[in-house]
Design an enzyme around this catalytic site. Structure first.
Site, mmCIF file in Angstrom:
data_model
loop_
_atom_site.group_PDB
_atom_site.id
_atom_site.type_symbol
_atom_site.label_atom_id
_atom_site.label_comp_id
_atom_site.label_asym_id
_atom_site.label_seq_id
_atom_site.Cartn_x
_atom_site.Cartn_y
_atom_site.Cartn_z
ATOM 1 N N CYS A 144 0.742 -1.122 -0.061
ATOM 2 C CA CYS A 144 0.245 -0.036 -0.157
ATOM 3 C C CYS A 144 1.005 1.359 0.026
ATOM 4 C CB CYS A 144 -0.921 -0.110 1.204
ATOM 5 S SG CYS A 144 -1.575 1.509 1.630
ATOM 6 N N CYS A 198 0.270 3.736 2.875
ATOM 7 C CA CYS A 198 0.471 3.200 4.021
ATOM 8 C C CYS A 198 2.006 3.350 4.219
ATOM 9 C CB CYS A 198 0.343 1.859 3.991
ATOM 10 S SG CYS A 198 -1.295 0.958 3.937
#
Length: 109
Positions: A32, A35
């Site tokens: 991600c 993230c």
């Protein structure tokens, strides 16, 4: 990531749900992009709040799908703010450090 604890299906109850203090949980994934952008912010928060009764942990949603499902995590990053084992707030997406600190201060206050 010395101050950020890895949370798993095995230790989540003991480290988060039975913790009498405040716990910030970052539901994340290695693939991600947002993230990865959030990771240094979460690490900074963990350092800033070390010794102040706030625990910071990360849950890899791919490795801990049961936890992700239990908390309805449909997208990452998703941050959960716990106090005394109860969810007090949550936020989906990339959160600036100042806003993250503000939310933590509201919950710990």
């Amino acid at each position: 990531m010395a101050n950020v604890q890895t949370l798993t299906n095995a230790n989540f109850e003991a480290e988060v749900l039975k913790n009498p203090g405040t716990v910030l949980v970052d539901f994340t994934a290695t693939w991600c992009g947002p993230c990865k952008q959030l990771a240094p912010i979460v690490e900074d928060i963990a350092k800033d709040y070390a010794g102040k009764g706030v625990k910071v942990g990360k849950v890899d949603v791919d490795e801990n799908q049961d936890l992700a499902a239990q908390y309805g995590v449909m997208s990452v990053p998703t941050l959960f703010f716990f106090k005394a084992g109860q969810v007090r707030d949550q936020y989906k997406g990339l959160l600036p450090k100042a806003k993250l600190a503000e939310k933590l201060n509201q919950i710990t206050g």
